[in-house]
Design a protein around this motif. Structure first.
Motif, PDB file in Angstrom:
ATOM      1  N   VAL A  34       0.691  -0.998   0.029  1.00  0.00           N
ATOM      2  CA  VAL A  34       0.180  -0.078   0.125  1.00  0.00           C
ATOM      3  C   VAL A  34       1.026   1.263  -0.051  1.00  0.00           C
ATOM      4  CG1 VAL A  34      -1.566   1.445   1.391  1.00  0.00           C
ATOM      5  CG2 VAL A  34      -2.055  -1.080   1.327  1.00  0.00           C
ATOM      6  N   GLY A  35       1.944   1.150   0.788  1.00  0.00           N
ATOM      7  CA  GLY A  35       2.853   2.380   0.978  1.00  0.00           C
ATOM      8  C   GLY A  35       3.481   2.913  -0.499  1.00  0.00           C
ATOM      9  N   LEU A  36       4.018   1.642  -0.931  1.00  0.00           N
ATOM     10  CA  LEU A  36       4.410   1.859  -2.455  1.00  0.00           C
ATOM     11  C   LEU A  36       3.303   2.275  -3.455  1.00  0.00           C
ATOM     12  CD1 LEU A  36       6.737  -1.234  -2.483  1.00  0.00           C
ATOM     13  CD2 LEU A  36       7.390   1.030  -2.465  1.00  0.00           C
ATOM     14  N   VAL A 175      -4.762   5.678   4.086  1.00  0.00           N
ATOM     15  CA  VAL A 175      -5.195   7.260   4.251  1.00  0.00           C
ATOM     16  C   VAL A 175      -3.743   7.783   5.017  1.00  0.00           C
ATOM     17  CG1 VAL A 175      -6.211   8.749   6.002  1.00  0.00           C
ATOM     18  CG2 VAL A 175      -7.545   7.045   4.718  1.00  0.00           C
ATOM     19  N   ALA A 176      -3.074   6.951   5.834  1.00  0.00           N
ATOM     20  CA  ALA A 176      -2.012   7.515   6.414  1.00  0.00           C
ATOM     21  C   ALA A 176      -0.704   7.861   5.218  1.00  0.00           C
ATOM     22  CB  ALA A 176      -1.377   6.487   7.377  1.00  0.00           C
ATOM     23  N   THR A 177      -0.657   6.919   4.324  1.00  0.00           N
ATOM     24  CA  THR A 177       0.106   7.373   3.339  1.00  0.00           C
ATOM     25  C   THR A 177      -0.202   8.364   2.403  1.00  0.00           C
ATOM     26  OG1 THR A 177       0.461   4.863   3.121  1.00  0.00           O
ATOM     27  CG2 THR A 177       1.555   6.181   1.320  1.00  0.00           C
ATOM     28  N   GLY A 178      -1.380   8.560   2.321  1.00  0.00           N
ATOM     29  CA  GLY A 178      -1.954   9.781   1.338  1.00  0.00           C
ATOM     30  C   GLY A 178      -1.496  10.939   2.138  1.00  0.00           C
ATOM     31  N   VAL A 179      -1.608  11.163   3.314  1.00  0.00           N
ATOM     32  CA  VAL A 179      -1.418  12.187   4.308  1.00  0.00           C
ATOM     33  C   VAL A 179       0.045  12.576   4.151  1.00  0.00           C
ATOM     34  CG1 VAL A 179      -1.415  13.466   6.578  1.00  0.00           C
ATOM     35  CG2 VAL A 179      -3.332  12.265   5.462  1.00  0.00           C
ATOM     36  N   ALA A 207       1.189  -0.950  13.877  1.00  0.00           N
ATOM     37  CA  ALA A 207       2.315  -1.312  13.018  1.00  0.00           C
ATOM     38  C   ALA A 207       2.104  -1.193  11.577  1.00  0.00           C
ATOM     39  CB  ALA A 207       2.748  -2.698  13.403  1.00  0.00           C
ATOM     40  N   PRO A 208       0.902  -1.593  11.016  1.00  0.00           N
ATOM     41  CA  PRO A 208       0.596  -1.856   9.586  1.00  0.00           C
ATOM     42  C   PRO A 208       0.618  -0.052   9.188  1.00  0.00           C
ATOM     43  CG  PRO A 208      -0.597  -3.261  10.427  1.00  0.00           C
ATOM     44  CD  PRO A 208      -0.072  -2.460  11.617  1.00  0.00           C
ATOM     45  N   VAL A 209      -0.122   0.760   9.659  1.00  0.00           N
ATOM     46  CA  VAL A 209      -0.300   1.892   9.566  1.00  0.00           C
ATOM     47  C   VAL A 209       1.255   2.724   9.297  1.00  0.00           C
ATOM     48  CG1 VAL A 209      -1.360   4.258  10.178  1.00  0.00           C
ATOM     49  CG2 VAL A 209      -2.659   1.987  10.206  1.00  0.00           C
ATOM     50  N   VAL A 210       1.889   2.614  10.492  1.00  0.00           N
ATOM     51  CA  VAL A 210       3.267   3.091  10.653  1.00  0.00           C
ATOM     52  C   VAL A 210       3.890   2.861   9.206  1.00  0.00           C
ATOM     53  CG1 VAL A 210       5.567   3.268  11.598  1.00  0.00           C
ATOM     54  CG2 VAL A 210       3.229   3.547  12.857  1.00  0.00           C
ATOM     55  N   VAL A 211       4.221   1.460   8.804  1.00  0.00           N
ATOM     56  CA  VAL A 211       4.906   0.966   7.870  1.00  0.00           C
ATOM     57  C   VAL A 211       4.431   1.581   6.489  1.00  0.00           C
ATOM     58  CG1 VAL A 211       5.150  -1.187   6.633  1.00  0.00           C
ATOM     59  CG2 VAL A 211       5.462  -1.174   9.104  1.00  0.00           C
ATOM     60  N   ALA A 212       3.032   1.639   6.447  1.00  0.00           N
ATOM     61  CA  ALA A 212       2.637   2.301   5.126  1.00  0.00           C
ATOM     62  C   ALA A 212       3.001   3.603   5.049  1.00  0.00           C
ATOM     63  CB  ALA A 212       1.030   2.258   4.895  1.00  0.00           C
ATOM     64  N   SER A 213       2.800   4.547   5.978  1.00  0.00           N
ATOM     65  CA  SER A 213       3.262   5.656   6.208  1.00  0.00           C
ATOM     66  C   SER A 213       4.611   6.118   5.848  1.00  0.00           C
ATOM     67  CB  SER A 213       2.943   6.241   7.622  1.00  0.00           C
ATOM     68  OG  SER A 213       3.135   7.847   7.607  1.00  0.00           O
ATOM     69  N   ILE A 215       6.803   4.000   4.356  1.00  0.00           N
ATOM     70  CA  ILE A 215       7.282   3.698   2.834  1.00  0.00           C
ATOM     71  C   ILE A 215       6.702   4.819   1.959  1.00  0.00           C
ATOM     72  CG2 ILE A 215       6.700   2.113   0.950  1.00  0.00           C
ATOM     73  CD1 ILE A 215       8.291   1.015   3.267  1.00  0.00           C
ATOM     74  N   GLY A 216       5.609   5.288   2.059  1.00  0.00           N
ATOM     75  CA  GLY A 216       4.995   6.530   1.342  1.00  0.00           C
ATOM     76  C   GLY A 216       5.887   7.550   1.287  1.00  0.00           C
ATOM     77  N   THR A 217       6.321   7.840   2.543  1.00  0.00           N
ATOM     78  CA  THR A 217       7.217   9.066   2.740  1.00  0.00           C
ATOM     79  C   THR A 217       8.558   8.782   2.091  1.00  0.00           C
ATOM     80  OG1 THR A 217       6.086   9.503   4.830  1.00  0.00           O
ATOM     81  CG2 THR A 217       8.286  10.572   4.362  1.00  0.00           C
ATOM     82  N   VAL A 218       9.164   7.691   2.091  1.00  0.00           N
ATOM     83  CA  VAL A 218      10.361   7.419   1.428  1.00  0.00           C
ATOM     84  C   VAL A 218      10.428   7.489   0.022  1.00  0.00           C
ATOM     85  CG1 VAL A 218      12.210   5.482   0.854  1.00  0.00           C
ATOM     86  CG2 VAL A 218      11.053   5.767   3.244  1.00  0.00           C
ATOM     87  N   VAL A 219       9.272   7.214  -0.509  1.00  0.00           N
ATOM     88  CA  VAL A 219       9.018   7.222  -1.871  1.00  0.00           C
ATOM     89  C   VAL A 219       8.905   8.726  -2.331  1.00  0.00           C
ATOM     90  CG1 VAL A 219       7.401   6.874  -3.906  1.00  0.00           C
ATOM     91  CG2 VAL A 219       7.707   5.116  -2.410  1.00  0.00           C
ATOM     92  N   ILE A 220       8.119   9.451  -1.633  1.00  0.00           N
ATOM     93  CA  ILE A 220       8.049  10.978  -1.840  1.00  0.00           C
ATOM     94  C   ILE A 220       9.536  11.693  -1.625  1.00  0.00           C
ATOM     95  CG2 ILE A 220       7.118  13.235  -1.112  1.00  0.00           C
ATOM     96  CD1 ILE A 220       5.239  11.349  -2.865  1.00  0.00           C
ATOM     97  N   ARG A 221      10.055  11.402  -0.714  1.00  0.00           N
ATOM     98  CA  ARG A 221      11.466  11.956  -0.625  1.00  0.00           C
ATOM     99  C   ARG A 221      12.627  11.512  -1.639  1.00  0.00           C
ATOM    100  NH1 ARG A 221      12.201  12.065   6.065  1.00  0.00           N
ATOM    101  NH2 ARG A 221      10.058  13.494   6.482  1.00  0.00           N
ATOM    102  N   VAL A 222      12.478  10.296  -1.924  1.00  0.00           N
ATOM    103  CA  VAL A 222      13.277   9.849  -3.150  1.00  0.00           C
ATOM    104  C   VAL A 222      13.119  10.668  -4.295  1.00  0.00           C
ATOM    105  CG1 VAL A 222      13.943   7.813  -4.619  1.00  0.00           C
ATOM    106  CG2 VAL A 222      13.889   7.525  -2.030  1.00  0.00           C
TER     107      VAL A 222
END
Length: 590
Positions: A34-36, A175-179, A207-213, A215-222
């Motif tokens: 989901v995060g990716l 939702v967490a990843t979207g934010v 745990a799942p929400v933290v992981v997804a958030s 991962i999504g942040t890492v994608v954006i920052r990269v």
């Protein structure tokens, strides 16, 4: 001997199995996906928004004012109108339901649809928002990204046929990843998902929400970079005597939030009831009004980050700050009433920053020796209005902190956020999203009830029943009754469809007289069933079904449109399971 000891030690040492249940690893693995997916979807959304804005105004970035000022007046007027026509066509022929969707629909999916959403609807809603924002609609990009993240994770949960609890958790991951992807704020994404969508802080979802958030942040920052949305000077609180001013600003921002809610509701009523504008023509009419406002105040177009940044940098005089509050509030209300897509967070930041900046200038004029720079008040006002509008004070404090990267003013921010939220809630405005749901007559559900709804009739369904056909003779029924240990007897036809039930007293009475062996049929002593249950029915709904009948048991059929008998539920078992589920839900959330 030593080898055996070592082997036995490793055999007994199973930390991963004992530390985290196997199911949690499964959810975390899905959360990574989901995060990716949401992270790259957010990048595509940003690129599409930039392209749409370039087509309408010749500028891709969020800093749009200079490009608009260089355009002829007719272009500024025409762009939102043309965008409104495209939105109208899209809503009529592509968008399910004929209206834009946002965070409120994600909350509704979490409350009533097991966290499941349609991927097609999510993409359609994202395109609607891209067109709207690109054409200049005075809304935000954060809401569409939250909805898109929820749609991606919700559709994945539907594909994997997850149960209610896991589906709800997976929705929160999206939702967490979207934010996080929208604000480059992973901590705020986690808190927002728990605070607004889940409605609780249950550890099983953390745990799942933290992981997804993350991962999504890492994608954006990269791919986009690691920097806050607003680069502002560092402000300092000059004196603790300023805190009464921050408290008063919080109250003012709460009142401003109430005015904003009233403005959106009033404008919608004008469009629908007073002017009676047909649904198709509302976006272009709204676009015409937005274009007219933009001729005087181009800062209101789009997400408005440029004007918000300027207010935080103290670049606007007092009169312009006040005028921009009125202009943005009018433009945002018209955008929502007209049916444009987009979110409410960016407008709330804009209105709050202008309100706080104006308040700071007035405070500095009255108490020049005590008041800090009005940019600090703009920051506090930005968070205070946004918190009351979103109904998420914890998330907003973290979002503003991560947007600005300045921790020292967080104390002042918390004071303003808390008081503005209290003022809004005194008038029963929990959030803009709950207000939207209430206008659609959708009843809000507490977090305990959401978790309680995760427990279904399937949990207490038994198979201790006997099915007989309507033409079964009393003689055959006597043999079946004597040889069976079933406590309940139902009448079904040749296709297994439920026809009624046989009460124990009726069976015993009919079988007392052997002269009726070949004369009586099972249908002669059957009782109609007025209420049935379904495997996916929540336990509390099953209890309501029992209240309307005198039976101590009810049949379970496959679906409302498929009356094939699958089991039976006894009232005693249902009551025990419901009480245990309620206890579990309370322990989970509290």
């Amino acid at each position: 001997m030593l080898a055996r000891l070592i082997r036995n030690s490793f055999r007994d040492f199973r930390p991963f199995r004992d530390f985290v249940p196997r199911h949690q690893f499964y959810l975390i693995g899905i959360a990574v996906m989901v995060g990716l997916a949401v992270g790259y979807a957010a990048i595509l959304f940003r690129l599409a928004l930039g392209a749409a804005q370039y087509l309408f105004y010749g500028e891709e970035s969020e800093y749009l004012v200079a490009a608009v000022l260089a355009l002829p007046w007719w272009h500024v007027m025409a762009a939102p109108v043309i965008g409104g026509l495209i939105v109208s066509l899209f809503l009529r022929y592509v968008m399910p339901g004929g209206r834009p969707q946002g965070v409120a629909d994600v909350i509704e999916a979490g409350m009533y649809n097991d966290g499941r959403m349609s991927f097609r609807t999510g993409v359609a809603a994202a395109i609607t928002s891209v067109i709207s924002l690109g054409a200049g609609a005075s809304t935000g990009r954060e809401g569409p990204l939250v909805h898109l993240g929820g749609a991606i994770s919700g559709s994945l949960g539907k594909l994997l046929k997850m149960d209610r609890l896991d589906g709800h958790t997976l929705l929160a991951c999206g939702v967490a990843t979207g934010v996080a992807a929208s604000f480059n704020a992973p901590i705020a994404g986690v808190i927002f998902a728990h605070e607004v969508v889940l409605g609780h802080y249950a550890l099983r979802a953390l745990a799942p929400v933290v992981v997804a958030s993350v991962i999504g942040t890492v994608v954006i920052r990269v791919h986009v970079g690691n920097f806050p949305a607003f680069l502002i000077p560092q402000y300092n609180i000059l004196s603790f005597w300023e805190f009464p001013a921050f408290m008063l600003l919080g109250i003012v921002c709460g009142l401003m939030t109430l005015i904003f809610f009233w403005s959106v509701a009033f404008t919608k009523d004008v469009f629908e009831d007073v002017m009676k504008i047909p649904v198709f023509w509302r976006p272009p009419v709204a676009g015409l009004a937005i274009g007219a406002i933009a001729l005087l105040y181009p800062e209101i177009l789009g997400v408005g980050y440029e004007a918000t940044d300027n207010a935080l940098k103290q670049l606007y005089p007092l009169h312009l700050l006040i005028l921009l509050v009125a202009a943005k509030m009018a433009a945002t209300s018209i955008s929502f009433a007209g049916g444009f897509g987009g979110g409410v967070f960016s407008p709330a930041l804009f209105i709050g920053a202008m309100t706080g900046g104006a308040f700071g200038l007035i405070a500095a004029h009255i108490f020049p020796e005590l008041a800090a720079e009005h940019g600090l008040y703009a920051m506090v006002g930005m968070g205070a209005v946004a918190a009351a509008v979103l109904g998420a004070p914890l998330s907003t404090v973290l979002i503003v902190f991560e947007l600005t990267g300045d921790y020292r003013v967080t104390i002042a921010l918390m004071v303003g956020v808390v008081l503005s939220t209290v003022v809004a809630r005194q008038f029963r405005y929990l959030s803009f999203f709950h207000w939207q749901l209430a206008r659609r007559a959708i009843e809000l559900v507490h977090a305990d009830e959401v978790l309680l709804h995760a427990q279904t009739v399937r949990r207490v369904t038994q198979d201790d029943f006997m099915a007989v056909t309507p033409e079964t003779t009393f003689a055959s029924l006597r043999d079946l009754y004597r040889d069976s240990e079933a406590r309940v007897h139902f009448l079904v036809d040749g296709d297994g469809h439920l026809q009624g039930c046989l009460q124990p007293n009726d069976i015993k009475y009919a079988l007392l007289d052997p002269h009726l062996n070949d004369l009586g049929r099972a249908v002669d002593i059957s009782t109609p069933i007025t209420s049935v249950l379904y495997p996916d029915m929540p336990l509390d709904d099953a209890l309501k079904a029992f209240r309307g009948t005198s039976f101590r048991f009810l049949p379970v059929v496959r679906r409302p449109d498929d009356p094939r008998l699958v089991g039976v539920v006894h009232f005693r078992d249902l009551l025990q399971a419901h009480n245990q589920a309620l206890k579990d839900a309370q322990e989970e959330t509290h």
